[in-house]
Structures are given as structure tokens and as C-alpha cells.
Design a protein around this motif. Structure first.
Motif, mmCIF file in Angstrom:
data_model
loop_
_atom_site.group_PDB
_atom_site.id
_atom_site.type_symbol
_atom_site.label_atom_id
_atom_site.label_comp_id
_atom_site.label_asym_id
_atom_site.label_seq_id
_atom_site.Cartn_x
_atom_site.Cartn_y
_atom_site.Cartn_z
ATOM 1 N N SER A 20 42.094 36.107 37.370
ATOM 2 C CA SER A 20 42.924 36.942 36.503
ATOM 3 C C SER A 20 42.852 38.375 37.002
ATOM 4 O O SER A 20 41.847 38.802 37.591
ATOM 5 C CB SER A 20 42.483 36.867 35.035
ATOM 6 O OG SER A 20 41.205 37.448 34.875
ATOM 7 N N GLY A 21 43.930 39.116 36.785
ATOM 8 C CA GLY A 21 43.936 40.502 37.208
ATOM 9 C C GLY A 21 45.188 41.216 36.743
ATOM 10 O O GLY A 21 46.190 40.582 36.394
ATOM 11 N N ALA A 74 40.188 42.221 40.637
ATOM 12 C CA ALA A 74 40.521 40.968 39.964
ATOM 13 C C ALA A 74 39.233 40.310 39.498
ATOM 14 O O ALA A 74 38.183 40.473 40.124
ATOM 15 C CB ALA A 74 41.273 40.036 40.911
ATOM 16 N N VAL A 124 45.220 38.841 46.775
ATOM 17 C CA VAL A 124 43.915 39.089 46.168
ATOM 18 C C VAL A 124 42.864 38.713 47.206
ATOM 19 O O VAL A 124 42.781 37.552 47.613
ATOM 20 C CB VAL A 124 43.713 38.252 44.886
ATOM 21 C CG1 VAL A 124 42.329 38.534 44.286
ATOM 22 C CG2 VAL A 124 44.809 38.521 43.873
ATOM 23 N N THR A 163 50.441 41.266 35.353
ATOM 24 C CA THR A 163 49.229 40.498 35.082
ATOM 25 C C THR A 163 49.362 39.129 35.724
ATOM 26 O O THR A 163 50.419 38.493 35.620
ATOM 27 C CB THR A 163 49.004 40.337 33.563
ATOM 28 O OG1 THR A 163 48.870 41.634 32.976
ATOM 29 C CG2 THR A 163 47.757 39.520 33.269
ATOM 30 N N ILE A 180 42.725 43.520 44.481
ATOM 31 C CA ILE A 180 44.165 43.275 44.537
ATOM 32 C C ILE A 180 44.774 44.332 45.445
ATOM 33 O O ILE A 180 44.763 45.516 45.117
ATOM 34 C CB ILE A 180 44.787 43.329 43.134
ATOM 35 C CG1 ILE A 180 44.056 42.374 42.192
ATOM 36 C CG2 ILE A 180 46.274 42.998 43.194
ATOM 37 C CD1 ILE A 180 44.497 42.468 40.746
ATOM 38 N N TYR A 231 47.620 44.785 37.766
ATOM 39 C CA TYR A 231 47.839 45.835 38.757
ATOM 40 C C TYR A 231 49.179 46.522 38.519
ATOM 41 O O TYR A 231 49.987 46.060 37.710
ATOM 42 C CB TYR A 231 47.767 45.260 40.184
ATOM 43 C CG TYR A 231 48.850 44.265 40.539
ATOM 44 C CD1 TYR A 231 50.029 44.671 41.168
ATOM 45 C CD2 TYR A 231 48.700 42.907 40.285
ATOM 46 C CE1 TYR A 231 51.013 43.764 41.529
ATOM 47 C CE2 TYR A 231 49.685 41.996 40.627
ATOM 48 C CZ TYR A 231 50.833 42.424 41.258
ATOM 49 O OH TYR A 231 51.820 41.526 41.596
#
Length: 198
Positions: A192-193, A142, A166, A108, A161, A195
Motif C-alpha cells: 500500500s502507498g 510504501a 515501487v 493511492t 515510490i 504519492y
């Protein structure tokens, strides 16, 4: 390293075999992530354990999927570069770093970034230097929010992403377009994201 003894015990005692070590450890079979995922396993193989040296994690085959009972938590600082296709973007030093956390293979990222200056940026805007690369075929989205952009960024912002970055676009009339040209000095960016890494 010495040789350990395998001691057979009564099944009624709840233990069939005991490995008696003489101040040594037990080493599981060691495989890369690629090798582990290439194994042809069925439900009858449930209980198989290996050490995945790519991710430094012990995995257990539960009959249908690999699970990692030894999942660990780590975290750190994410310092991206805002890289347009052409030109350059400089961030305010005090707001040029975000955070990352990793649980198992799930990463994250979060961050607030402020643009200090620009030099004719155009094209796709990429936030580089993800802490771990994305597994190919498992790219994700994202969440991007930004303020202080020029009027050309008329609709929603989208982020993907991929690899170790990104990529940021904006929607206009149903099309994804490059975000670089819309970045202005003083603009604020919230990212924020989540993966999957190997």
C-alpha cells in the motif's frame, strides 16, 4: 463560436459583471502544470483561475496556494510486474492485480500478490506499472509486508515510490539491501502507498 456580451449591473445587486452567453461556454486560460507553477503570484492575485490541461483540472489561486475546487475521483486496476535486477518472478494470475484510486493529484495504491515461480532473481525488486508517474522531488514511501521469504530477509522491508514503480529493499544491520534474492515461490506480498502525481 459566437461572441458573448459582458453586461454591467449594479454593485448593490451582488454582481458587478455578468457574461451573457449565446449557447456557448466560457474558456479559462489554459496552461500546463509547469506553466501554472511557474507563475509569480502574490496575495493580490487571489481569485485567479486557470485550466491546467496536464491534470485536466481547474485551479484557483487563493492568495497563497493553488487549490482545485473541481477535484475528481477516479479508480482502476493496478497490474504490476515484479521485476528484479536480474532473473524473473512470475505471479499467480489470480492474485496479480491491485487497485488504485486518485483524488486530484493524490494517488493511492493497494494490492495483494502471490508469487507463482522464480528464476534466480537478484538485486532491487521493483513493482512496475504505477497508474501515474510520481512527481520528481515528491517521491514517497510504501508500506510492504511479505511472508514466505527465505531466511536472508531477517529484518524489516522498505519500499520507495519512484518514477512509475515501487522499489523494495530490506534492512540488514542498518543498510538497505536488494530484495530480489529473498523472493521465493509461494511468497505473499501486501503493498500500500500514497504519492503525488502531476
Amino acid at each position: 463560436m459566437g461572441v458573448a456580451d459582458i453586461t454591467r449591473t449594479s454593485a448593490s445587486g451582488g454582481v458587478q459583471n455578468v457574461l451573457t452567453a449565446q449557447a456557448d461556454g466560457w474558456i479559462l486560460p489554459r496552461l500546463s502544470t509547469t506553466q501554472r507553477l511557474a507563475l509569480s503570484l502574490t496575495t493580490s492575485d487571489a481569485g485567479l483561475q486557470v485550466y491546467d490541461f496536464t491534470s485536466a483540472t481547474i485551479y484557483l489561486w487563493n492568495g497563497t496556494a493553488w487549490v482545485a475546487p473541481s477535484v475528481t475521483y477516479t479508480q482502476g486496476i493496478w497490474t504490476p510486474t515484479f521485476s528484479p535486477t536480474t532473473g524473473s518472478i512470475t505471479l499467480v494470475p489470480a492474485s496479480s492485480a491491485g487497485l488504485w484510486s486518485r483524488i486530484g493529484n493524490t494517488v493511492t495504491i493497494v494490492g495483494y500478490f502471490k508469487v507463482q515461480s522464480i528464476n534466480s532473481p537478484t538485486g532491487v525488486l521493483t513493482l512496475t506499472n504505477l497508474p501515474f508517474p510520481v512527481v520528481a522531488g515528491f517521491e514517497g514511501a510504501a508500506c510492504i509486508a511479505a511472508g514466505g521469504l527465505n531466511n536472508g530477509a531477517r529484518t524489516s522491508i522498505a519500499g520507495t515510490i519512484m518514477g512509475t514503480g515501487v522499489q523494495i529493499y530490506h534492512y540488514d544491520s542498518g543498510s538497505l539491501l536488494g530484495m530480489g534474492v529473498h523472493v521465493l515461490a509461494g511468497s505473499d506480498w501486501y503493498v500500500s502507498g500514497t504519492y503525488i502525481t502531476s
